[in-house]
Design a protein around this motif. Structure first.
Motif, PDB file in Angstrom:
ATOM      1  N   GLN A  23       1.604  -0.108  -4.841  1.00 54.37           N
ATOM      2  CA  GLN A  23       1.335  -1.306  -5.647  1.00 54.37           C
ATOM      3  C   GLN A  23      -0.083  -1.801  -5.363  1.00 54.37           C
ATOM      4  O   GLN A  23      -0.292  -2.876  -4.804  1.00 54.37           O
ATOM      5  CB  GLN A  23       2.378  -2.377  -5.331  1.00 54.37           C
ATOM      6  N   LEU A  24      -1.058  -1.002  -5.771  1.00 54.23           N
ATOM      7  CA  LEU A  24      -2.446  -1.250  -5.389  1.00 54.23           C
ATOM      8  C   LEU A  24      -3.022  -2.487  -6.065  1.00 54.23           C
ATOM      9  O   LEU A  24      -3.827  -3.220  -5.466  1.00 54.23           O
ATOM     10  CB  LEU A  24      -3.290  -0.020  -5.702  1.00 54.23           C
ATOM     11  N   ARG A  25      -2.635  -2.731  -7.313  1.00 47.78           N
ATOM     12  CA  ARG A  25      -3.158  -3.916  -7.994  1.00 47.78           C
ATOM     13  C   ARG A  25      -2.645  -5.183  -7.313  1.00 47.78           C
ATOM     14  O   ARG A  25      -3.404  -6.122  -7.071  1.00 47.78           O
ATOM     15  CB  ARG A  25      -2.730  -3.893  -9.458  1.00 47.78           C
ATOM     16  N   GLN A  26      -1.368  -5.194  -6.981  1.00 51.96           N
ATOM     17  CA  GLN A  26      -0.808  -6.337  -6.278  1.00 51.96           C
ATOM     18  C   GLN A  26      -1.407  -6.460  -4.877  1.00 51.96           C
ATOM     19  O   GLN A  26      -1.642  -7.575  -4.375  1.00 51.96           O
ATOM     20  CB  GLN A  26       0.716  -6.182  -6.178  1.00 51.96           C
ATOM     21  N   LEU A  27      -1.661  -5.318  -4.230  1.00 51.79           N
ATOM     22  CA  LEU A  27      -2.295  -5.324  -2.915  1.00 51.79           C
ATOM     23  C   LEU A  27      -3.662  -5.992  -2.977  1.00 51.79           C
ATOM     24  O   LEU A  27      -3.992  -6.838  -2.132  1.00 51.79           O
ATOM     25  CB  LEU A  27      -2.427  -3.888  -2.386  1.00 51.79           C
ATOM     26  N   THR A  28      -4.455  -5.613  -3.955  1.00 50.19           N
ATOM     27  CA  THR A  28      -5.789  -6.197  -4.090  1.00 50.19           C
ATOM     28  C   THR A  28      -5.720  -7.706  -4.309  1.00 50.19           C
ATOM     29  O   THR A  28      -6.451  -8.480  -3.687  1.00 50.19           O
ATOM     30  CB  THR A  28      -6.531  -5.534  -5.265  1.00 50.19           C
ATOM     31  N   LYS A  29      -4.796  -8.122  -5.169  1.00 49.00           N
ATOM     32  CA  LYS A  29      -4.655  -9.551  -5.463  1.00 49.00           C
ATOM     33  C   LYS A  29      -4.257 -10.334  -4.223  1.00 49.00           C
ATOM     34  O   LYS A  29      -4.856 -11.381  -3.905  1.00 49.00           O
ATOM     35  CB  LYS A  29      -3.609  -9.730  -6.570  1.00 49.00           C
ATOM     36  N   ALA A  48       0.826  -1.213   0.000  1.00 47.12           N
ATOM     37  CA  ALA A  48       0.000   0.000   0.000  1.00 47.12           C
ATOM     38  C   ALA A  48       0.857   1.258   0.000  1.00 47.12           C
ATOM     39  O   ALA A  48       0.620   2.193  -0.775  1.00 47.12           O
ATOM     40  CB  ALA A  48      -0.932  -0.007   1.215  1.00 47.12           C
ATOM     41  N   ARG A  49       1.871   1.309   0.843  1.00 49.14           N
ATOM     42  CA  ARG A  49       2.658   2.547   0.947  1.00 49.14           C
ATOM     43  C   ARG A  49       3.595   2.744  -0.237  1.00 49.14           C
ATOM     44  O   ARG A  49       4.078   3.855  -0.463  1.00 49.14           O
ATOM     45  CB  ARG A  49       3.429   2.587   2.261  1.00 49.14           C
ATOM     46  N   THR A  50       3.857   1.678  -1.009  1.00 48.12           N
ATOM     47  CA  THR A  50       4.680   1.822  -2.211  1.00 48.12           C
ATOM     48  C   THR A  50       3.827   1.948  -3.469  1.00 48.12           C
ATOM     49  O   THR A  50       4.366   1.945  -4.574  1.00 48.12           O
ATOM     50  CB  THR A  50       5.636   0.625  -2.353  1.00 48.12           C
ATOM     51  N   VAL A 110      -7.768  -5.936   4.897  1.00 50.57           N
ATOM     52  CA  VAL A 110      -7.198  -4.614   4.612  1.00 50.57           C
ATOM     53  C   VAL A 110      -7.238  -3.727   5.854  1.00 50.57           C
ATOM     54  O   VAL A 110      -6.290  -2.990   6.149  1.00 50.57           O
ATOM     55  CB  VAL A 110      -7.946  -3.944   3.446  1.00 50.57           C
ATOM     56  N   CYS A 111      -8.315  -3.808   6.607  1.00 50.03           N
ATOM     57  CA  CYS A 111      -8.436  -3.000   7.819  1.00 50.03           C
ATOM     58  C   CYS A 111      -7.359  -3.379   8.844  1.00 50.03           C
ATOM     59  O   CYS A 111      -6.704  -2.508   9.421  1.00 50.03           O
ATOM     60  CB  CYS A 111      -9.828  -3.173   8.413  1.00 50.03           C
ATOM     61  N   ASP A 112      -7.155  -4.694   9.037  1.00 47.82           N
ATOM     62  CA  ASP A 112      -6.220  -5.149  10.065  1.00 47.82           C
ATOM     63  C   ASP A 112      -4.764  -4.924   9.690  1.00 47.82           C
ATOM     64  O   ASP A 112      -3.943  -4.601  10.563  1.00 47.82           O
ATOM     65  CB  ASP A 112      -6.439  -6.642  10.337  1.00 47.82           C
ATOM     66  N   TYR A 113      -4.421  -5.092   8.417  1.00 50.58           N
ATOM     67  CA  TYR A 113      -3.014  -5.104   8.042  1.00 50.58           C
ATOM     68  C   TYR A 113      -2.566  -3.910   7.214  1.00 50.58           C
ATOM     69  O   TYR A 113      -1.370  -3.761   6.948  1.00 50.58           O
ATOM     70  CB  TYR A 113      -2.704  -6.395   7.279  1.00 50.58           C
ATOM     71  N   VAL A 114      -3.501  -3.043   6.833  1.00 51.11           N
ATOM     72  CA  VAL A 114      -3.139  -1.832   6.082  1.00 51.11           C
ATOM     73  C   VAL A 114      -3.587  -0.583   6.826  1.00 51.11           C
ATOM     74  O   VAL A 114      -2.773   0.294   7.142  1.00 51.11           O
ATOM     75  CB  VAL A 114      -3.748  -1.858   4.663  1.00 51.11           C
ATOM     76  N   MET A 115      -4.878  -0.506   7.149  1.00 48.93           N
ATOM     77  CA  MET A 115      -5.408   0.712   7.765  1.00 48.93           C
ATOM     78  C   MET A 115      -4.982   0.854   9.225  1.00 48.93           C
ATOM     79  O   MET A 115      -4.508   1.915   9.638  1.00 48.93           O
ATOM     80  CB  MET A 115      -6.932   0.717   7.662  1.00 48.93           C
ATOM     81  N   ARG A 116      -5.172  -0.188  10.012  1.00 48.62           N
ATOM     82  CA  ARG A 116      -4.866  -0.077  11.446  1.00 48.62           C
ATOM     83  C   ARG A 116      -3.388   0.202  11.725  1.00 48.62           C
ATOM     84  O   ARG A 116      -3.067   1.042  12.570  1.00 48.62           O
ATOM     85  CB  ARG A 116      -5.299  -1.347  12.177  1.00 48.62           C
ATOM     86  N   PRO A 117      -2.445  -0.442  11.051  1.00 43.64           N
ATOM     87  CA  PRO A 117      -1.053  -0.081  11.298  1.00 43.64           C
ATOM     88  C   PRO A 117      -0.703   1.343  10.902  1.00 43.64           C
ATOM     89  O   PRO A 117       0.218   1.934  11.466  1.00 43.64           O
ATOM     90  CB  PRO A 117      -0.277  -1.085  10.432  1.00 43.64           C
TER      91      PRO A 117
END
Length: 647
Positions: free
Chosen positions: A393-399, A389-391, A416-423
């Motif tokens: 790579q949204l397509r790879q993130l979604t996959k 997410a921070r680099t 996504v909430c636990d491992y992208v948004m919350r951190p």
């Protein structure tokens, strides 16, 4: 087994089962022993003071006889090492290695592997140090840049009348706060941090503090196919684990065996001659808990299978089944929580481990190996999604988020909430959750949010918000996928109990999955080498494919220890509430709204809340007991053996 109640994220969960072997009943005896060790359980293995400007270093004679403390001298000076550096089998050589490497003027070598705290009195300086995993405690008392004493016991250095209130805010932010924070419960007493080297002048003047250099290997991984990449990663992990187990093999080694992938892997490697570094392994004890009824009894077939396979490699290994069917969390809670050197957040889980410790001690074991740490260290790292997410790579993130969701039977939004948004915004995320789930004391209470029973005035006055920010940065950091390894290290094992019982038992716990070489290996692996949807710890299963029985290698789910926690609250809930209401230490009323804390206990009895909120309640209860018993304990300790005496 981590001492936490959290099932999905507890590193090194140890599950118990029973087998058709003769049990050792440890119920009455182990409870009696736990009480006896509680009276004077602040273990002072060494003490350094200054007399007439010269250092006076003492080691505890009883622990030296047990091999828990090693003293060596050379032209460079004198070293006292608590625990072991380099190898359990040759503690003297490890101590000499520390002294030779660090005793040279201006030397700054790498810290060796091991579980140790050490004091080195050299000709021109004094060095205090701990290994990176920080299993053995070490503290110093300092004022105005002058250190007056060093000890493995904070309580022996502190003043009961001068408590550090900022420490209690730090402690209450989460169960990882203690080991990586310099603060201690006592004003003027500081902690030597994991991997840190503190340099003093020969008269005790502070010269500097720095993190020691620790070797973390960087492995170049090519872009071959996933299968080859997994195979290469498995080979690296297998080699690192063999080294980690080999370093920890003692004269009589006990391995905890639960029937899970982690503990069975450690025991199998210990049973093989290559792990022991000799023609055949030394005396090996296979230690397990027996649950005759309840959910945990369902682990029996896996335990039987593990024992059978270990015996195939080491026919002389001794199976020891400890009857723990009557154990519950919070048994003897006042002893386990009240007499520790510092507040012990995981004291509620201590009764189970005390049973196993007593059995291993009775047999004369000099080390106990566990599978703690594997869940976090060798499983796929979910915070890799945060890096994507921070680099950008949204397509790879979604996959990959979809693959994670499918493999863990969760929704993509939850992943996504636990491992992208919350951190990314941990404190904000917790505030929103607390507001949404408000209505109960435990509702929405996460790892950093101020619990409702902690008085807001106390929290504001003594830096709870700042402590929460510091703790969240430690847990997630700028790169959560790397911070996971540091954070998991402090969640992984109930080491305060191991340290507290060491003088009685004659051994420490040790955790091969938390070895610096294993951690370095896993740090270096690309996500593709560790993640297989629906197959947790794929790289470990591949690494141990030739040893693990198929039944254990293929299992993905184990029975959690929730039954012990629920039983403990049913059995001791009223007692815990009475304990809070009868507390007389002034800091309890200053810090807590006692009735709100009592309501939290009632809610937990009814199953309200989750693992995060229960952790916060458990920590607070342990602190209440610790404060209540703080001024009741004598300061008598083991006999000191002079190593260096001032003139």
């Amino acid at each position: 087994m981590c001492a936490s109640t959290r099932s999905p994220c507890t590193p090194g969960r140890l599950r118990r089962a029973c087998a058709s072997l003769t049990p050792i009943r440890e119920g009455t005896r182990s409870r009696r022993c736990s009480r006896s060790v509680a009276r004077g359980s602040d273990v002072e293995a060494l003490r350094l003071e200054w007399a007439a400007g010269a250092p006076r270093l003492r080691a505890t004679e009883a622990m030296a006889r047990q091999g828990l403390v090693t003293t060596v001298s050379s032209r460079a000076g004198t070293a006292v090492v608590v625990g072991w550096a380099g190898s359990v089998r040759d503690r003297v050589a490890g101590a000499h290695g520390l002294l030779d490497d660090f005793g040279r003027p201006g030397a700054a070598p790498r810290l060796p592997a091991g579980d140790y705290a050490a004091v080195l009195v050299c000709r021109d300086r004094v060095l205090l140090m701990r290994d990176e995993q920080a299993r053995i405690p070490l503290f110093f008392r300092e004022s105005g840049g002058q250190v007056s004493a060093v000890s493995t016991s904070a309580r022996r250095l502190g003043d009961f009348e001068e408590l550090e209130r900022r420490y209690f805010c730090r402690y209450l932010t989460g169960n990882m706060a203690q080991p990586h924070s310099e603060l201690t419960p006592f004003a003027g007493v500081h902690r030597v941090l994991g991997g840190e080297v503190v340099e003093l002048s020969i008269t005790g003047r502070m010269r500097g503090r720095a993190l020691g250099r620790v070797g973390h290997a960087d492995h170049p991984w090519d872009s071959t196919a996933d299968g080859l990449r997994l195979s290469g990663a498995a080979k690296e992990l297998r080699l690192a684990l063999e080294h980690a187990v080999g370093r920890r093999m003692g004269t009589m080694t006990a391995c905890h065996v639960s029937g899970g992938t982690d503990s069975t892997s450690v025991a199998l490697l210990a049973a093989r001659p290559t792990a022991a570094g000799q023609d055949s392994p030394r005396d090996l004890v296979l230690l397990a808990g027996r649950f005759g009824t309840g959910e945990l009894a369902g682990e029996q077939p896996y335990l039987d299978e593990a024992m059978k396979e270990i015996h195939r490699h080491a026919p002389g290994a001794r199976p020891v089944m400890v009857d723990v069917g009557d154990v519950a969390d919070f048994d003897d809670f006042q002893d386990h929580a009240g007499d520790a050197d510092e507040p012990h957040a995981h004291a509620f889980r201590a009764p189970f481990w005390s049973r196993l410790h007593a059995a291993a001690a009775e047999l004369g074991c000099d080390i106990l190996l566990t599978g703690c740490g594997a869940d976090a260290m060798v499983d796929a790292n979910p915070f890799h999604l945060h890096r994507l997410a921070r680099t950008g790579q949204l397509r790879q993130l979604t996959k990959q988020a979809r693959a994670w969701a499918a493999g863990s039977e969760r929704g993509v939004r939850d992943v996504v909430c636990d491992y992208v948004m919350r951190p990314a915004l941990p404190l904000t995320a917790e505030r929103i959750t607390a507001l949404v789930r408000r209505g109960t004391v435990l509702g929405g209470l996460g790892s950093f949010t101020r619990p409702r029973w902690l008085r807001p005035g106390f929290a504001r006055a003594h830096g709870y918000r700042e402590a929460g920010i510091a703790e969240s940065r430690f847990v997630f950091g700028r790169r959560p996928e790397q911070s996971l390894f540091e954070a998991a290290n402090y969640l992984a094992a109930p080491d305060p109990l191991s340290w507290r019982r060491a003088r009685q038992d004659g051994f420490f716990l040790s955790h091969p999955f938390l070895d610096h070489e294993v951690i370095a290996t896993m740090r270096s692996l690309p996500p593709e080498a560790t993640f297989r949807p629906g197959r947790p710890k794929a790289v470990l299963r591949e690494a141990m494919a030739d040893l693990l029985p198929s039944r254990i290698r293929g299992r993905a789910v184990k029975v959690p220890f929730d039954e012990l926690y629920a039983r403990g609250l049913r059995r001791h809930g009223d007692e815990l509430i009475d304990l809070c209401r009868s507390a007389r230490h002034p800091l309890v009323a200053e810090m807590f709204d006692v009735e709100t804390l009592c309501r939290a206990v009632r809610e937990a009895q009814l199953g309200v809340g989750d693992a995060y909120s229960w952790d916060r309640m458990n920590s607070s209860l342990a602190l209440v007991v610790w404060l209540e018993r703080l001024d009741r304990r004598g300061c008598a300790g083991g006999a000191g053996m002079p190593v260096i005496a001032g003139s």
